[in-house]
Enzyme design. Structure first.
Site, PDB file in Angstrom:
ATOM      1  N   ALA A  27       0.798  -1.234   0.000  1.00  0.00           N
ATOM      2  CA  ALA A  27       0.000   0.000   0.000  1.00  0.00           C
ATOM      3  C   ALA A  27       0.827   1.278   0.000  1.00  0.00           C
ATOM      4  CB  ALA A  27      -0.934  -0.002   1.216  1.00  0.00           C
ATOM      5  N   GLY A  29       3.461   1.799  -1.941  1.00  0.00           N
ATOM      6  CA  GLY A  29       4.201   1.884  -3.198  1.00  0.00           C
ATOM      7  C   GLY A  29       3.587   2.861  -4.184  1.00  0.00           C
ATOM      8  N   GLY A  30       4.206   2.871  -5.372  1.00  0.00           N
ATOM      9  CA  GLY A  30       3.762   3.780  -6.429  1.00  0.00           C
ATOM     10  C   GLY A  30       2.318   3.548  -6.827  1.00  0.00           C
ATOM     11  N   ILE A  31       1.896   2.300  -6.891  1.00  0.00           N
ATOM     12  CA  ILE A  31       0.480   1.998  -7.167  1.00  0.00           C
ATOM     13  C   ILE A  31      -0.312   2.050  -5.868  1.00  0.00           C
ATOM     14  CG2 ILE A  31      -1.149   0.202  -7.916  1.00  0.00           C
ATOM     15  CD1 ILE A  31       1.169  -0.911  -9.675  1.00  0.00           C
ATOM     16  N   ARG A 106       8.538  -7.920 -18.351  1.00  0.00           N
ATOM     17  CA  ARG A 106       7.867  -8.220 -17.083  1.00  0.00           C
ATOM     18  C   ARG A 106       8.416  -9.522 -16.498  1.00  0.00           C
ATOM     19  NH1 ARG A 106       4.135  -6.077 -20.400  1.00  0.00           N
ATOM     20  NH2 ARG A 106       2.847  -4.308 -19.735  1.00  0.00           N
ATOM     21  N   ASN A 113       9.704 -11.021  -7.718  1.00  0.00           N
ATOM     22  CA  ASN A 113       8.286 -10.923  -7.339  1.00  0.00           C
ATOM     23  C   ASN A 113       7.620 -12.267  -7.043  1.00  0.00           C
ATOM     24  OD1 ASN A 113       8.567  -8.217  -7.562  1.00  0.00           O
ATOM     25  ND2 ASN A 113       7.361  -7.968  -9.435  1.00  0.00           N
ATOM     26  N   ASP A 169      -5.068  -2.814 -19.494  1.00  0.00           N
ATOM     27  CA  ASP A 169      -5.012  -3.025 -20.945  1.00  0.00           C
ATOM     28  C   ASP A 169      -6.312  -2.559 -21.607  1.00  0.00           C
ATOM     29  OD1 ASP A 169      -2.482  -4.256 -20.653  1.00  0.00           O
ATOM     30  OD2 ASP A 169      -3.472  -6.112 -20.046  1.00  0.00           O
ATOM     31  N   HIS A 196      -1.165 -10.644 -19.679  1.00  0.00           N
ATOM     32  CA  HIS A 196      -0.763  -9.257 -19.458  1.00  0.00           C
ATOM     33  C   HIS A 196       0.738  -9.087 -19.670  1.00  0.00           C
ATOM     34  CE1 HIS A 196      -0.635  -5.192 -18.003  1.00  0.00           C
ATOM     35  NE2 HIS A 196       0.288  -5.533 -17.122  1.00  0.00           N
ATOM     36  N   MET A 244      -2.612   2.665 -13.333  1.00  0.00           N
ATOM     37  CA  MET A 244      -2.847   1.332 -12.755  1.00  0.00           C
ATOM     38  C   MET A 244      -3.719   1.422 -11.508  1.00  0.00           C
ATOM     39  SD  MET A 244      -2.524  -1.842 -12.950  1.00  0.00           S
ATOM     40  CE  MET A 244      -3.887  -2.372 -11.935  1.00  0.00           C
TER      41      MET A 244
HETATM   42  N1  NAD Z   1      -1.162  -5.596 -13.563  1.00  0.00           N
HETATM   43  C1  NAD Z   1      -0.804  -4.455 -14.113  1.00  0.00           C
HETATM   44  O1  NAD Z   1      -1.433  -4.009 -15.074  1.00  0.00           O
HETATM   45  C2  NAD Z   1       0.327  -3.641 -13.541  1.00  0.00           C
HETATM   46  C3  NAD Z   1       0.438  -2.293 -13.880  1.00  0.00           C
HETATM   47  C4  NAD Z   1       1.477  -1.562 -13.330  1.00  0.00           C
HETATM   48  C5  NAD Z   1       2.392  -2.175 -12.459  1.00  0.00           C
HETATM   49  N2  NAD Z   1       2.234  -3.483 -12.150  1.00  0.00           N
HETATM   50  C6  NAD Z   1       3.147  -4.160 -11.215  1.00  0.00           C
HETATM   51  O2  NAD Z   1       2.795  -3.797  -9.878  1.00  0.00           O
HETATM   52  C7  NAD Z   1       3.943  -3.958  -9.036  1.00  0.00           C
HETATM   53  C8  NAD Z   1       4.126  -2.746  -8.135  1.00  0.00           C
HETATM   54  O3  NAD Z   1       4.453  -1.608  -8.882  1.00  0.00           O
HETATM   55  P1  NAD Z   1       4.758  -0.211  -8.139  1.00  0.00           P
HETATM   56  O4  NAD Z   1       5.050   0.776  -9.205  1.00  0.00           O
HETATM   57  O5  NAD Z   1       3.693   0.097  -7.159  1.00  0.00           O
HETATM   58  O6  NAD Z   1       6.106  -0.564  -7.359  1.00  0.00           O
HETATM   59  P2  NAD Z   1       6.714   0.160  -6.064  1.00  0.00           P
HETATM   60  O7  NAD Z   1       8.113  -0.331  -5.899  1.00  0.00           O
HETATM   61  O8  NAD Z   1       6.503   1.624  -6.154  1.00  0.00           O
HETATM   62  O9  NAD Z   1       5.802  -0.371  -4.875  1.00  0.00           O
HETATM   63  C9  NAD Z   1       5.813  -1.692  -4.470  1.00  0.00           C
HETATM   64  C10 NAD Z   1       5.521  -1.736  -2.982  1.00  0.00           C
HETATM   65  O10 NAD Z   1       5.499  -3.098  -2.591  1.00  0.00           O
HETATM   66  C11 NAD Z   1       6.061  -3.164  -1.292  1.00  0.00           C
HETATM   67  N3  NAD Z   1       6.458  -4.532  -0.997  1.00  0.00           N
HETATM   68  C12 NAD Z   1       7.533  -5.232  -1.436  1.00  0.00           C
HETATM   69  N4  NAD Z   1       7.536  -6.470  -0.896  1.00  0.00           N
HETATM   70  C13 NAD Z   1       6.446  -6.557  -0.109  1.00  0.00           C
HETATM   71  C14 NAD Z   1       5.909  -7.573   0.716  1.00  0.00           C
HETATM   72  N5  NAD Z   1       6.506  -8.753   0.845  1.00  0.00           N
HETATM   73  N6  NAD Z   1       4.778  -7.305   1.380  1.00  0.00           N
HETATM   74  C15 NAD Z   1       4.162  -6.116   1.275  1.00  0.00           C
HETATM   75  N7  NAD Z   1       4.626  -5.103   0.504  1.00  0.00           N
HETATM   76  C16 NAD Z   1       5.759  -5.322  -0.173  1.00  0.00           C
HETATM   77  C17 NAD Z   1       7.226  -2.183  -1.337  1.00  0.00           C
HETATM   78  O11 NAD Z   1       7.654  -1.808  -0.044  1.00  0.00           O
HETATM   79  C18 NAD Z   1       6.599  -1.044  -2.131  1.00  0.00           C
HETATM   80  O12 NAD Z   1       5.992  -0.091  -1.272  1.00  0.00           O
HETATM   81  C19 NAD Z   1       5.110  -4.229  -9.969  1.00  0.00           C
HETATM   82  O13 NAD Z   1       5.387  -5.607 -10.005  1.00  0.00           O
HETATM   83  C20 NAD Z   1       4.601  -3.774 -11.325  1.00  0.00           C
HETATM   84  O14 NAD Z   1       5.238  -4.417 -12.394  1.00  0.00           O
HETATM   85  C21 NAD Z   1       1.225  -4.222 -12.676  1.00  0.00           C
HETATM   86  O1  LMR Z   2       4.647  -2.288 -17.957  1.00  0.00           O
HETATM   87  C1  LMR Z   2       4.805  -2.638 -16.795  1.00  0.00           C
HETATM   88  O2  LMR Z   2       5.816  -3.210 -16.398  1.00  0.00           O
HETATM   89  C2  LMR Z   2       3.744  -2.326 -15.782  1.00  0.00           C
HETATM   90  C3  LMR Z   2       2.385  -2.779 -16.188  1.00  0.00           C
HETATM   91  O3  LMR Z   2       2.309  -4.134 -16.414  1.00  0.00           O
HETATM   92  C4  LMR Z   2       1.802  -1.986 -17.324  1.00  0.00           C
HETATM   93  O4  LMR Z   2       1.175  -2.574 -18.199  1.00  0.00           O
HETATM   94  O5  LMR Z   2       1.912  -0.754 -17.316  1.00  0.00           O
END
Ligand code: NAD
Ligand code: LMR
Length: 336
Positions: A27, A29-31, A106, A113, A169, A196, A244
């Site tokens: 919670a 993190g960037g998302i 990815r 991950n 997407d 994805h 996201m």
């Molecule tokens: N499904 C999609 O469409 C999609 C889109 C964008 C990003 N993502 C993925 O989402 C993930 C997160 O992206 P982000 O930009 O938020 O990254 P981020 O590094 O900004 O945030 C990730 C957060 O996860 C936390 N974290 C790490 N290990 C943990 C654990 N064991 N328990 C709880 N928290 C933990 C970190 O402390 C951090 O705050 C990435 O793998 C990214 O590729 C997926």
């Molecule tokens: O592209 C990425 O790594 C993050 C995510 O899966 C996206 O589609 O933006």
């Protein structure tokens, strides 16, 4: 059988009272942060639980000052903190994990991950086996099968409750089409199927209002590699976070609407699916009707044209390998 009906009864009684606890793992993190913000603005969420290995209590304190009715709690990064964050959750969103940097696929995130998602899935299987689990962490094509294997090993796997979030997407496809056609993206309903990542992302423009776009190679490529566009623009600072967060909040909202009794809610999402099981592919994203028990109905792909058949063909090969990689990881690394 007994377990499934007990689970369904419990989930139903919570939603019948319109009490919906939603938990975000990752919670801070960037998302995680904008996602938590959007969930705080959602009146269907009554209890918002935020967990991260660092910073969740701070994010929770901040968000808790927003004047909507839901209760927000940030949990300490301990096993008991995680268990409390999950207990009673109806929806769990998992954006925990590292994002890409330029030049990475990815799948390059897998080594980091896979174990993060495995361990969080274990905590979910123990503390909230009845919850809808929405996996955002990449590579989704592999992290969803990882969750399934963990739930199966504990005898609590309910395929109707596990979702890979592919909503971004769909969001991108409708926006990109609206830019070309000068329309409102809200009116552009584009189905995206498969998985994805890269060529596993298959937009079906022949089923949209603009079937001629199904041969627009540039547009198809943009939908398949939209994530790379953001990774490149962020130049080492991560991948899509704000779009996201919106997409994750939309998927959670759709599940909550369905659990509160609304009918006909359909979202494309990556689920345990019968569509390509005969080819050894257990998970596939397609249009899924949601209901109080999670997946209500997996809709067939429907009519697709020859160009799209080729795209699906190209998707299946990669998707199968990605799924197998997740399953093999849990077999070789079951963890504690
Ligand atoms: N499904 C999609 O469409 C999609 C889109 C964008 C990003 N993502 C993925 O989402 C993930 C997160 O992206 P982000 O930009 O938020 O990254 P981020 O590094 O900004 O945030 C990730 C957060 O996860 C936390 N974290 C790490 N290990 C943990 C654990 N064991 N328990 C709880 N928290 C933990 C970190 O402390 C951090 O705050 C990435 O793998 C990214 O590729 C997926
Ligand atoms: O592209 C990425 O790594 C993050 C995510 O899966 C996206 O589609 O933006």
């Amino acid at each position: 059988m007994f377990m499934a009906s007990r689970i369904q009864t419990r989930a139903f009684s919570a939603s019948a009272r319109n009490l919906s606890k939603v938990t975000v793992l990752g919670a801070a993190g960037g998302i995680g942060q904008p996602l938590s913000l959007l969930l705080k603005l959602n009146p269907k969420v009554t209890d918002l639980a935020l967990y991260d290995i660092r910073g969740a209590p701070g994010v929770a304190a901040d968000i808790s000052h927003i004047n909507t009715k839901s209760k927000v709690t940030g949990y300490e990064p301990t096993p008991s903190g995680l268990a409390s964050a999950l207990k009673g959750a109806e929806v769990v969103l998992i954006p925990a994990g590292v994002p890409r940097k330029p030049g990475m696929t990815r799948d390059d995130l897998f080594n980091t991950n896979a174990s993060i998602v495995r361990d969080l899935a274990k905590a979910c299987a123990e503390s909230c086996p009845e919850a809808n689990i929405l996996v955002i962490a990449n590579p989704v094509n592999s992290t969803v099968p990882i969750c399934a294997e963990i739930f199966k090993a504990r005898g609590v796997y309910n395929p109707k409750r596990l979702f890979g979030v592919t909503t971004l997407d769909v969001v991108r496809a409708s926006r990109f089409v609206s830019e070309i056609k000068d329309t409102d993206p809200a009116d552009e309903n584009i189905t995206v199927v498969g998985g994805h990542s890269g060529v596993t992302i298959v937009p079906l423009f022949s089923q949209s209002k603009h079937p001629e776009l199904s041969t627009n190679a540039e547009l198809i490529n943009r939908v398949q590699f939209g994530g790379d566009e953001v990774v490149k623009a962020k130049d080492g600072a991560g991948s899509a976070t704000l779009s996201m967060a919106m997409a994750g909040a939309r998927m959670a909202e759709s599940l909550l609407r369905a659990s509160h009794g609304e009918k006909g809610i359909v979202e494309p999402t990556f689920v345990d699916s019968p569509l390509y099981k005969d080819q050894g592919i257990d998970f596939f994203s397609s249009r899924v009707e949601l209901g109080p028990n999670g997946v209500e109905k997996i809709l067939p792909l429907g009519e697709i044209n020859d160009a799209e058949k080729k795209l699906v063909e190209a998707c299946l090969g990669d998707l199968k390998k990605n799924i197998e990689k997740g399953v093999a990881f849990v077999a070789a690394n079951p963890g504690k």
